[in-house]
Design a protein around this motif. Sequence first.
Motif, PDB file in Angstrom:
ATOM      1  N   VAL A 196       3.817   9.448  -7.892  1.00 55.63           N
ATOM      2  CA  VAL A 196       2.643   8.755  -7.376  1.00 55.63           C
ATOM      3  C   VAL A 196       1.635   9.799  -6.921  1.00 55.63           C
ATOM      4  CG1 VAL A 196       1.775   7.149  -5.635  1.00 55.63           C
ATOM      5  CG2 VAL A 196       4.048   6.795  -6.631  1.00 55.63           C
ATOM      6  N   TYR A 197       0.442   9.775  -7.506  1.00 59.34           N
ATOM      7  CA  TYR A 197      -0.635  10.696  -7.155  1.00 59.34           C
ATOM      8  C   TYR A 197      -1.628   9.954  -6.267  1.00 59.34           C
ATOM      9  CZ  TYR A 197       0.841  14.103 -10.670  1.00 59.34           C
ATOM     10  OH  TYR A 197       1.539  15.041 -11.389  1.00 59.34           O
ATOM     11  N   HIS A 233      -1.819   7.718   2.815  1.00 61.72           N
ATOM     12  CA  HIS A 233      -1.743   6.257   2.858  1.00 61.72           C
ATOM     13  C   HIS A 233      -2.921   5.746   2.039  1.00 61.72           C
ATOM     14  CE1 HIS A 233      -0.681   2.343   4.416  1.00 61.72           C
ATOM     15  NE2 HIS A 233      -1.952   2.138   4.714  1.00 61.72           N
ATOM     16  N   ALA A 234      -2.622   4.929   1.049  1.00 60.97           N
ATOM     17  CA  ALA A 234      -3.675   4.531   0.118  1.00 60.97           C
ATOM     18  C   ALA A 234      -3.525   3.087  -0.313  1.00 60.97           C
ATOM     19  CB  ALA A 234      -3.616   5.428  -1.118  1.00 60.97           C
ATOM     20  N   GLY A 235      -4.629   2.535  -0.763  1.00 60.02           N
ATOM     21  CA  GLY A 235      -4.595   1.228  -1.404  1.00 60.02           C
ATOM     22  C   GLY A 235      -4.089   1.390  -2.824  1.00 60.02           C
ATOM     23  N   MET A 290       0.845  -1.176   0.000  1.00 56.71           N
ATOM     24  CA  MET A 290       0.000   0.000   0.000  1.00 56.71           C
ATOM     25  C   MET A 290       0.891   1.239   0.000  1.00 56.71           C
ATOM     26  SD  MET A 290      -2.956  -1.179   2.683  1.00 56.71           S
ATOM     27  CE  MET A 290      -4.180  -0.014   2.180  1.00 56.71           C
ATOM     28  N   PRO A 291       0.757   2.092  -0.989  1.00 56.18           N
ATOM     29  CA  PRO A 291       1.594   3.289  -1.063  1.00 56.18           C
ATOM     30  C   PRO A 291       1.364   4.243   0.113  1.00 56.18           C
ATOM     31  CG  PRO A 291       0.557   2.827  -3.167  1.00 56.18           C
ATOM     32  CD  PRO A 291      -0.071   1.915  -2.168  1.00 56.18           C
ATOM     33  N   THR A 292       2.476   4.769   0.613  1.00 56.71           N
ATOM     34  CA  THR A 292       2.457   5.699   1.731  1.00 56.71           C
ATOM     35  C   THR A 292       3.430   6.830   1.449  1.00 56.71           C
ATOM     36  OG1 THR A 292       1.970   3.892   3.258  1.00 56.71           O
ATOM     37  CG2 THR A 292       2.804   5.919   4.229  1.00 56.71           C
ATOM     38  N   ALA A 293       3.023   8.060   1.777  1.00 56.77           N
ATOM     39  CA  ALA A 293       3.905   9.231   1.687  1.00 56.77           C
ATOM     40  C   ALA A 293       4.199   9.687   3.105  1.00 56.77           C
ATOM     41  CB  ALA A 293       3.229  10.348   0.902  1.00 56.77           C
ATOM     42  N   THR A 294       5.489   9.770   3.460  1.00 55.05           N
ATOM     43  CA  THR A 294       5.874  10.184   4.806  1.00 55.05           C
ATOM     44  C   THR A 294       6.892  11.306   4.749  1.00 55.05           C
ATOM     45  OG1 THR A 294       7.596   8.485   4.928  1.00 55.05           O
ATOM     46  CG2 THR A 294       5.465   7.918   5.858  1.00 55.05           C
ATOM     47  N   LEU A 295       6.853  12.133   5.770  1.00 55.35           N
ATOM     48  CA  LEU A 295       7.799  13.234   5.921  1.00 55.35           C
ATOM     49  C   LEU A 295       8.311  13.201   7.353  1.00 55.35           C
ATOM     50  CD1 LEU A 295       9.150  15.847   4.879  1.00 55.35           C
ATOM     51  CD2 LEU A 295       7.110  17.071   5.639  1.00 55.35           C
ATOM     52  N   HIS A 296       9.585  12.823   7.493  1.00 49.25           N
ATOM     53  CA  HIS A 296      10.213  12.742   8.819  1.00 49.25           C
ATOM     54  C   HIS A 296       9.351  11.956   9.812  1.00 49.25           C
ATOM     55  CE1 HIS A 296      12.019  16.626   7.198  1.00 49.25           C
ATOM     56  NE2 HIS A 296      12.922  15.680   7.048  1.00 49.25           N
ATOM     57  N   GLY A 297       8.814  10.825   9.362  1.00 50.40           N
ATOM     58  CA  GLY A 297       8.037   9.952  10.221  1.00 50.40           C
ATOM     59  C   GLY A 297       6.553  10.240  10.289  1.00 50.40           C
TER      60      GLY A 297
END
Length: 100
Positions: free
Chosen positions: A26-27, A13-15, A1-8
Amino acid sequence: MPTATLHGTVLAHAGDDEVVRIEGNVYFKPSTVRADLLEASPTPYTCPWKGVCQYWSVRDGDTLLADRAWSYPEPYPGAIERVGTDFAGWVAFWKEVEVS
């Protein structure tokens, strides 16, 4: 599952069915993005084939990182056909944001 994180901190968070990949980015579907961490930016840009872009600054604690996210609120019809799905308002990230 794609996740975008910034310093933790998780920004999105998406399927797999809630993201689309365009030109190496990734959009994320808007409902999967933490809007409380984004602030609209006045930075102008128009992609010749996707349309008018909306940049977003991303909140990192007390710091606002300028133009670290973007979306296309109203993609050109040809762009939707080219991508194969309507990605209006979907959000992509760059620089310090890690997408995995």
